[in-house]
Design a protein around this motif. Structure first.
Motif, short mmCIF file in Angstrom:
data_model
loop_
_atom_site.label_atom_id
_atom_site.label_comp_id
_atom_site.label_asym_id
_atom_site.label_seq_id
_atom_site.Cartn_x
_atom_site.Cartn_y
_atom_site.Cartn_z
N LEU A 269 91.99 48.20 1.91
CA LEU A 269 91.15 47.48 0.95
C LEU A 269 90.01 48.41 0.55
O LEU A 269 89.21 48.81 1.39
N LEU A 270 90.00 48.76 -0.74
CA LEU A 270 88.98 49.67 -1.27
C LEU A 270 87.90 48.79 -1.90
O LEU A 270 88.19 48.03 -2.83
N VAL A 271 86.70 48.86 -1.38
CA VAL A 271 85.62 48.01 -1.91
C VAL A 271 84.46 48.89 -2.34
O VAL A 271 84.02 49.76 -1.58
N GLU A 272 83.98 48.63 -3.53
CA GLU A 272 82.86 49.42 -4.04
C GLU A 272 81.74 48.49 -4.46
O GLU A 272 81.96 47.52 -5.18
N LEU A 273 80.53 48.77 -4.01
CA LEU A 273 79.36 48.03 -4.45
C LEU A 273 78.54 48.93 -5.37
O LEU A 273 78.36 50.11 -5.08
N ASP A 274 78.05 48.37 -6.45
CA ASP A 274 77.14 49.15 -7.28
C ASP A 274 75.99 48.26 -7.72
O ASP A 274 76.12 47.05 -7.81
N GLY A 275 74.86 48.88 -7.95
CA GLY A 275 73.67 48.12 -8.36
C GLY A 275 72.42 48.81 -7.87
O GLY A 275 72.44 50.00 -7.54
N PRO A 276 71.31 48.05 -7.82
CA PRO A 276 70.06 48.64 -7.35
C PRO A 276 70.20 49.08 -5.89
O PRO A 276 70.82 48.37 -5.09
N ALA A 277 69.60 50.22 -5.56
CA ALA A 277 69.76 50.80 -4.22
C ALA A 277 69.36 49.82 -3.12
O ALA A 277 70.05 49.70 -2.10
N GLU A 282 71.54 46.74 1.67
CA GLU A 282 71.63 45.53 2.48
C GLU A 282 73.03 44.92 2.42
O GLU A 282 73.62 44.53 3.43
N ARG A 283 73.58 44.84 1.20
CA ARG A 283 74.88 44.20 1.00
C ARG A 283 76.00 44.99 1.67
O ARG A 283 77.01 44.42 2.08
N PHE A 284 75.82 46.30 1.72
CA PHE A 284 76.89 47.14 2.26
C PHE A 284 77.10 46.86 3.75
O PHE A 284 78.24 46.80 4.22
N ASP A 285 76.01 46.66 4.46
CA ASP A 285 76.12 46.33 5.88
C ASP A 285 76.84 44.99 6.06
O ASP A 285 77.69 44.83 6.93
N GLU A 286 76.47 44.04 5.19
CA GLU A 286 77.09 42.73 5.24
C GLU A 286 78.60 42.83 5.01
O GLU A 286 79.41 42.21 5.71
N LEU A 287 78.94 43.66 4.03
CA LEU A 287 80.34 43.86 3.67
C LEU A 287 81.13 44.45 4.84
O LEU A 287 82.23 43.96 5.17
N SER A 288 80.59 45.46 5.49
CA SER A 288 81.26 46.07 6.64
C SER A 288 81.48 45.03 7.73
O SER A 288 82.56 44.97 8.35
N GLY B 275 68.46 36.89 -8.13
CA GLY B 275 69.46 37.74 -7.50
C GLY B 275 69.23 37.80 -6.00
O GLY B 275 68.52 36.96 -5.44
N PRO B 276 69.81 38.82 -5.35
CA PRO B 276 69.62 38.98 -3.91
C PRO B 276 68.14 39.23 -3.60
O PRO B 276 67.46 39.95 -4.34
N ALA B 277 67.66 38.63 -2.51
CA ALA B 277 66.23 38.69 -2.19
C ALA B 277 65.74 40.13 -2.10
O ALA B 277 64.65 40.47 -2.58
N ALA B 278 66.56 41.01 -1.49
CA ALA B 278 66.13 42.39 -1.30
C ALA B 278 65.89 43.07 -2.64
O ALA B 278 64.91 43.79 -2.83
N GLU B 279 66.77 42.80 -3.60
CA GLU B 279 66.62 43.41 -4.92
C GLU B 279 65.39 42.85 -5.63
O GLU B 279 64.61 43.59 -6.22
N ILE B 280 65.26 41.52 -5.59
CA ILE B 280 64.21 40.86 -6.34
C ILE B 280 62.83 41.32 -5.89
O ILE B 280 61.95 41.58 -6.70
N ALA B 281 62.65 41.42 -4.58
CA ALA B 281 61.34 41.81 -4.06
C ALA B 281 60.93 43.16 -4.64
O ALA B 281 59.81 43.33 -5.14
N GLU B 282 61.87 44.11 -4.63
CA GLU B 282 61.54 45.44 -5.12
C GLU B 282 61.34 45.46 -6.63
O GLU B 282 60.38 46.02 -7.16
N ARG B 283 62.26 44.78 -7.34
CA ARG B 283 62.22 44.78 -8.79
C ARG B 283 60.98 44.04 -9.32
O ARG B 283 60.48 44.35 -10.40
N PHE B 284 60.53 43.05 -8.57
CA PHE B 284 59.41 42.23 -9.05
C PHE B 284 58.13 43.08 -9.12
O PHE B 284 57.35 42.95 -10.06
#
Lengths: 477, 477
Positions: A269-277, A282-288, B275-284
């Motif tokens: 299963l190849l999973v890619e997340l993209d977006g704000p760093a 945070e999401r990547f840890d959740e995904l793993s 969006g996700p809390a982690a993103e929003i805090a930084e972006r805000f």
């Protein structure tokens, strides 16, 4: 023929059989027809002239981009003209402030992202993106690995200049996202060349995400990997891509891309997340963690861009690499509700066993868009037929599971016989109303999409008879 | 009339003038027409019976949801039947696993979010969402404050069961996102009641964001606030909403919502991140910094849900509150490229000064979707006409700036005269081809959208003459 030569120049009208052989098929090689002529217009004006000449002489035509389509949508017509759009390959305007690109239909998919990078990119990314044309993407409403998050071609086409079958030129949509009037550019996208030819395309592009992280998780079975997909989506994670490959696909791709993935895994299963760093980290840890809980035997994280490229090469090589483990294969494309992945995969396995053939599964798991690759040896008598039959049974199994006969490859010639399995008579009649409104003479890619050749009988005019029934008309051009 | 009574029951067919007066206008009160009859079907089957009866007798009809539309799209026809869909208000299915809701057209917009909350929500949110119906949203392709990030109604409609003008019932699209065949459900969305009546609507809903944060930044002028919008977007921030209100709108809304915003600010910019809390805090933090650099005099952050509600009440009260500072007003709706906000706002100011009228500006700044409110006193002779003229000049100024005559309210009767300013003859002809394909008799909401009444002359059949020209036909029903 003279009209075509006048329109485009003699050197751009092909009539010699050997020259036409190059165009007899698109990416679906199981079908081949040599057209009467192929013409390569060099401008929108020349496309208009060609379409008008065809209309005047009652000759059917088929538009073709790069010819990489997988449903036979660009299969020529023996008595017709093939309009090849590969010379129309200008990027007309790049307007990053408004996130728009205007281009001609022959531009390749990958050239759009190249033109707007590195700050922006064009999301719909068919595996054939290096060669496939934007015009073809528009015709088929093409998808790709990133469509789960980003949507299909239709979500990125804002405006179209189209040559209609009557030879008139209409501007559908524009640079703005939601214009008044009917959403005709929306209906044009995915119309598989039956409503006209797009000569100029306005696309929306989006900012390149700040951060991209990619992992591959290995599972004992595709069903188990399917469960992980459901849990990822249920957790509210929206990956840029979630792609699955089964054992047979991994084996094939290893021969081309050599990633060294575990040889005992039943699915990757190849999973890619993209977006704000900040979000991605945070999401990547959740995904793993979700993959681990779902029973993944191993999770590998791409450490850098190079390793990410290897992961993606494994996925994108799957179709061409199949040639290394099977003399022939038939790419199927259908969609099922994501929640029924495990059940349908088991059904496909059973059908393959019954037919005595191997089926590799590579798919856009987030969308439930399957690409079963039916392997066969065309040199063994009867095996090609058995493969086609098996492919058909797979499609019907998907429909019975509440799915669709095609996800992103289109109906073309290949799937039209299944249309009545998905649509009732009034629904098909509604399609036909639209088609006849724009092409009463039935000249634009006839014989595609609709299950049985239908005439626009209710509509009068000089083109009442179906041109395919009018023998020898092409001779007169 | 008898046919209607048989179809829906006597008590659901209104013919008395005083009863019909309730339906003479939609939300655009400048137009009023009392229909021949109003009928309130109670099921899809009754809608079919009504449409068939109208077809049989050659009587034109107009479908109406809650009647909150702002372009006169549901304005009745004097000789026609008004089909009121408010009794069709069942939510048929909530399928959160597949993120789908199936409902009837009379369900209110806000009821969808209520049915799928708190885990999910339905993004397109017109300010009238408490009353407006999903069927009306489909007809007008409605938007709302959150469309900059989330898209319009068309991005959320997956499937439609529609009664076509010939009385047949077609299933367009379905639960899956991208089906084969023409994207007819896409073209149906925004068709303003001219292609048929949706009797069942399948919508996509999305997970509720983990976190929402809202601020309002005050600026000396709308132009300055417009600059901040450009910089927010250029920085790659994609707010859930970016709404702007000018001084006059703030004054009006303060009388209803009483937020206590600074009385010297020339413009307020309401920005919401979700969006996700982690993103929003930084972006805000980034967002607040951009507003400060762009010259904001003050930034207020909503401390809790209650304060967020006050911010939104200020914005959503702007239209109704305008009644407190002006006896009458005319809501305009047009779109301009975001990059030309400052320039167009100055032009609107100049036009208002010349006309001697006040114009309040409230708008979806991210989309460049303006809602100028032209204030006037209908009791002063000539002022209503001057207001209409000014509204027209504003529309044309937007078109000249590369914009559109409507963003989300539709064309209806109000804007149809401007259609030729946006579309060439071949483009309008393409619209007409589609319309005639589905409604050759011209019975479905005739006189709306298209600039001049056109007949589907090329198409033969019993309905060749335009029904509006056929006096007294309604009598025969």
């Amino acid at each position: 023929m003279k009209a075509l030569q006048t329109a485009c120049g003699e050197q751009h009208v092909l009539t010699a059989h050997h020259a036409l052989r190059a165009y007899e098929s698109d990416g679906l090689l199981q079908y081949a027809v040599v057209p009467r002529a192929a013409v390569l217009p060099g401008s929108a004006e020349e496309v208009v002239a060609v379409v008008r000449a065809c209309r005047e002489h009652g000759v059917p035509w088929v538009a073709r981009g790069s010819g990489s389509g997988l449903s036979g949508g660009a299969l020529p017509i023996a008595e017709g003209v093939l309009i090849v759009l590969s010379r129309l390959r200008r990027i007309v305007e790049v307007d990053l402030a408004n996130q728009r690109v205007v281009c001609e239909p022959g531009v390749t998919n990958v050239a759009i992202s190249a033109a707007v990078g590195p700050t922006h990119f064009y999301p719909p990314d068919p595996s054939s993106q290096i060669v496939c044309s934007i015009g073809g993407n528009v015709a088929e409403n093409s998808g790709g690995a990133h469509c789960f998050k980003y949507g299909f071609t239709t979500n990125y086409v804002c405006g179209l200049e189209v040559v209609l079958p009557d030879g008139s030129v209409a501007q559908l949509g524009g640079k703005e996202a939601d214009l008044p009037g009917y959403d005709l550019h929306g209906v044009f996208v995915g119309s598989e060349g039956t409503l006209g030819i797009a000569t100029r395309i306005t696309l929306r592009v989006v900012p390149t995400p700040e951060s991209v992280r990619t992992l591959v998780a290995f599972f004992a079975t595709p069903a188990q990997a399917g469960l992980a997909v459901s849990e990822i989506v249920a957790a509210g994670v929206v990956p840029g891509a979630i792609e699955m490959m089964d054992r047979l696909s991994i084996d094939a791709s290893e021969q081309m891309a050599g990633a060294g993935w575990p040889s005992d895994a039943g699915a990757a299963l190849l999973v890619e997340l993209d977006g704000p760093a900040a979000e991605i980290a945070e999401r990547f840890d959740e995904l793993s963690a979700i993959c681990a809980v779902a029973g993944s035997s191993e999770v590998r994280v791409a450490r850098d861009a190079a390793e990410r490229d290897v992961f993606w090469r494994m996925r994108k090589a799957a179709f061409p690499a199949m040639g290394r483990i099977s003399p022939h294969y038939y790419v199927q494309d259908s969609v099922i509700p994501r929640t029924r992945l495990a059940e349908v995969l088991e059904r496909i396995d059973a059908l393959a066993r019954d037919a005595g053939l191997r089926v590799a599964n590579v798919f856009h798991a987030g969308d439930g868009n399957l690409h079963p690759l039916v392997c066969y040896d065309g040199h063994v008598p009867g095996e090609a037929e058995r493969a086609e039959e098996l492919a058909g049974e797979i499609v019907l199994a998907c429909v019975r599971a509440g799915g669709s006969i095609t996800g992103e490859h289109g109906v073309g010639v290949d799937k039209k016989r299944y249309m009545p399995r998905m649509f009732g008579e009034p629904d098909l009649a509604a399609f036909q109303k639209l088609r006849c409104a724009f092409d009463p003479a039935g000249l634009a890619n006839p014989g595609k999409v609709m299950p049985a050749p239908r005439l626009c009988g209710e509509v009068p005019g000089p083109y009442r008879r179906h041109p395919l029934e009018q023998a020898g008309l092409a001779e007169r051009m």
